[in-house]
Design a protein around this motif. Structure first.
Motif, mmCIF file in Angstrom:
data_model
loop_
_atom_site.group_PDB
_atom_site.id
_atom_site.type_symbol
_atom_site.label_atom_id
_atom_site.label_comp_id
_atom_site.label_asym_id
_atom_site.label_seq_id
_atom_site.Cartn_x
_atom_site.Cartn_y
_atom_site.Cartn_z
ATOM 1 N N GLY A 76 -20.509 3.342 -1.746
ATOM 2 C CA GLY A 76 -19.176 3.734 -1.282
ATOM 3 C C GLY A 76 -19.421 3.707 0.333
ATOM 4 O O GLY A 76 -20.786 3.980 0.626
ATOM 5 N N HIS A 117 -16.927 -0.596 -4.027
ATOM 6 C CA HIS A 117 -15.575 -0.292 -4.338
ATOM 7 C C HIS A 117 -14.743 1.030 -3.782
ATOM 8 O O HIS A 117 -13.741 1.345 -4.074
ATOM 9 C CB HIS A 117 -15.016 -0.178 -5.912
ATOM 10 C CG HIS A 117 -15.393 -1.523 -6.336
ATOM 11 N ND1 HIS A 117 -14.939 -2.724 -6.081
ATOM 12 C CD2 HIS A 117 -16.392 -1.885 -7.453
ATOM 13 C CE1 HIS A 117 -15.461 -3.789 -6.718
ATOM 14 N NE2 HIS A 117 -16.398 -3.528 -7.633
ATOM 15 N N ARG A 118 -15.676 1.782 -3.100
ATOM 16 C CA ARG A 118 -15.205 3.145 -2.847
ATOM 17 C C ARG A 118 -15.220 3.010 -1.285
ATOM 18 O O ARG A 118 -16.199 2.906 -0.478
ATOM 19 C CB ARG A 118 -16.095 4.210 -3.025
ATOM 20 C CG ARG A 118 -15.966 4.312 -4.831
ATOM 21 C CD ARG A 118 -16.899 5.513 -5.367
ATOM 22 N NE ARG A 118 -17.008 5.464 -6.651
ATOM 23 C CZ ARG A 118 -18.083 4.842 -7.224
ATOM 24 N NH1 ARG A 118 -18.826 4.029 -6.689
ATOM 25 N NH2 ARG A 118 -18.104 5.076 -8.697
ATOM 26 N N SER A 170 -11.032 1.148 -4.052
ATOM 27 C CA SER A 170 -10.336 2.507 -4.196
ATOM 28 C C SER A 170 -10.470 3.171 -2.847
ATOM 29 O O SER A 170 -11.721 3.162 -2.167
ATOM 30 C CB SER A 170 -11.029 3.384 -5.224
ATOM 31 O OG SER A 170 -11.188 2.631 -6.528
ATOM 32 N N LEU A 246 -14.588 11.748 -2.392
ATOM 33 C CA LEU A 246 -15.518 10.609 -2.725
ATOM 34 C C LEU A 246 -15.822 10.533 -4.319
ATOM 35 O O LEU A 246 -15.799 9.914 -4.960
ATOM 36 C CB LEU A 246 -16.676 10.619 -1.981
ATOM 37 C CG LEU A 246 -17.777 9.445 -2.278
ATOM 38 C CD1 LEU A 246 -17.304 8.385 -1.641
ATOM 39 C CD2 LEU A 246 -19.178 10.086 -1.752
ATOM 40 N N LEU A 249 -12.758 9.680 -6.507
ATOM 41 C CA LEU A 249 -11.934 8.610 -5.892
ATOM 42 C C LEU A 249 -11.701 7.842 -7.324
ATOM 43 O O LEU A 249 -12.659 7.535 -7.927
ATOM 44 C CB LEU A 249 -12.916 7.799 -5.027
ATOM 45 C CG LEU A 249 -11.947 6.693 -4.138
ATOM 46 C CD1 LEU A 249 -10.675 7.323 -3.411
ATOM 47 C CD2 LEU A 249 -12.849 6.121 -3.160
#
Ligand code: NAD
Length: 330
Positions: A76, A117-118, A170, A246, A249
């Motif tokens: 992330g 993806h974060r 995300s 986080l 998420l």
């Protein structure tokens, strides 16, 4: 998780690195040190007794950013790196649009390319413009009076569109209110270069004798005592808010105000500072500063409802910790 923290040597980024490491994550920092010092990285290690990987790179340098993604399994990104001075953004709009927008785009692109993806983004209450208080996440954003605010609205929009096109991406858009204070160790804190733009570092420098007196911009606002009201949030509460956002998420775009929901006027803050620390802060009232609004505070209920996060530290703790850092800072 292994988190890439851009701007991790800066004020909010460094405190968030501490909170991430203490929550068991590993951290890779990318910062060009344009507004921070390498020694802050050592201070984070000292506080947490954990290792950090540090790259002195610019996030607008795409090949350099790609090398970081290539070299680490990034789970992330928390993107703090950016310019943040409202007044300066009016003087240097192109530099602000370039640094803040291009940086966000390059990082989002790298996330797509490397399957990250974060994404957690540092936004600001500035995006609400002159809406009525308290500011709620569902409000229509109003144009801000300065390029800095526009870079935040535009970055929010870019990330929202990227998430729409790629549902696995995300995104948390965190709208900060007024971060103040410092880590309770006194080792890291806010150390602006030159004359501070924000109230608390101004107050600490007056208390220390570095600046003669505080200038209070306007005492004729329709507020409790006529001075401007802001929602001050302890930087460690803010840092912990990032970790919670986080960790929780999920797919899609999630917008959260990170504030306390409580407004404090300039004079209330000065009084709290004097009480908390037993020092005097001489001040004079001067005219209003262009672009300032009377009141700005959050409706902080969404973060509480969805993330179980609320700010825990009060204004006295903010003042005490800010002063502890300033006293030890050379
Ligand atoms: N401090 C506030 O009051 C506040 C309020 C709302 C939002 N924000 C946002 O939060 C973020 C962090 O703010 P802060 O107060 O910690 O600021 P800061 O200046 O202390 O930290 C930003 C860090 O990013 C680095 N940086 C800037 N541009 C870079 C680039 N192109 N490449 C690599 N590094 C770069 C700087 O060297 C600095 O270490 C910013 O995006 C800011 O706009 C701050």
């Amino acid at each position: 998780m292994n988190i890439l923290v851009t701007g991790g040597a800066g004020y909010i980024g460094s405190h968030t690195c501490v909170a991430l490491l203490e929550a068991g994550h590993t951290v890779v920092v990318a910062d060009n040190l344009g507004n921070s010092k390498a020694e802050t990285i050592d201070k984070i290690k000292q506080i947490t007794n954990k290792e950090i990987t540090f790259y002195q790179i610019d996030v607008t340098d795409e090949p350099a950013v790609e090398r970081v993604f290539f070299s680490h399994d990034v789970d992330g990104v928390i993107h703090f790196a950016g310019f943040k001075a409202v007044g300066e953004s009016v003087e240097k709009p192109l530099a602000y649009y370039y640094n803040n927008i291009v940086g966000t785009m390059i990082l989002a692109k790298a996330c797509q390319k490397y399957g990250v993806h974060r994404f957690v983004f540092s936004s600001s209450a500035t995006v609400y413009g002159e809406n009525e208080v308290p500011f709620v996440e569902t409000m229509q954003l109003l144009p801000t009076t300065n390029p800095y605010g526009e870079t935040k609205s535009m970055s929010e929009r870019i990330l929202t569109d990227a998430a729409r096109a790629n549902p696995a991406f995300s995104v948390a858009l965190l709208r900060y209110f007024n971060p103040v204070g410092a880590h309770e160790s006194g080792l890291i804190g806010e150390a602006p270069s030159g004359i501070p733009n924000n109230l608390m570092p101004y107050v600490t420098q007056v208390a220390k004798g570095k600046l003669e007196q505080l200038r209070v911009f306007g005492n004729d606002y329709p507020t409790v005592d006529g001075t401007g009201v802001r929602d001050y949030i302890h930087v460690m509460d803010l840092a912990e808010g990032h970790v919670v956002a986080l960790n929780n998420l999920t797919e899609g775009v999630h917008i959260y105000n990170l504030g306390t929901g409580q407004g404090t006027s300039v004079l209330q803050l000065v009084k709290a500072f004097e009480e908390a620390n037993g020092v005097k802060v001489p001040y004079e009232i001067v005219g209003r500063r262009p672009g300032d609004i009377a009141e700005c505070y959050a409706d902080a209920s969404k973060a509480k409802r969805e993330l179980g996060w609320t700010a825990k530290r009060d204004v006295i703790a903010m003042c005490r910790d800010a002063w502890r850092f300033e006293k030890g800072y050379k």
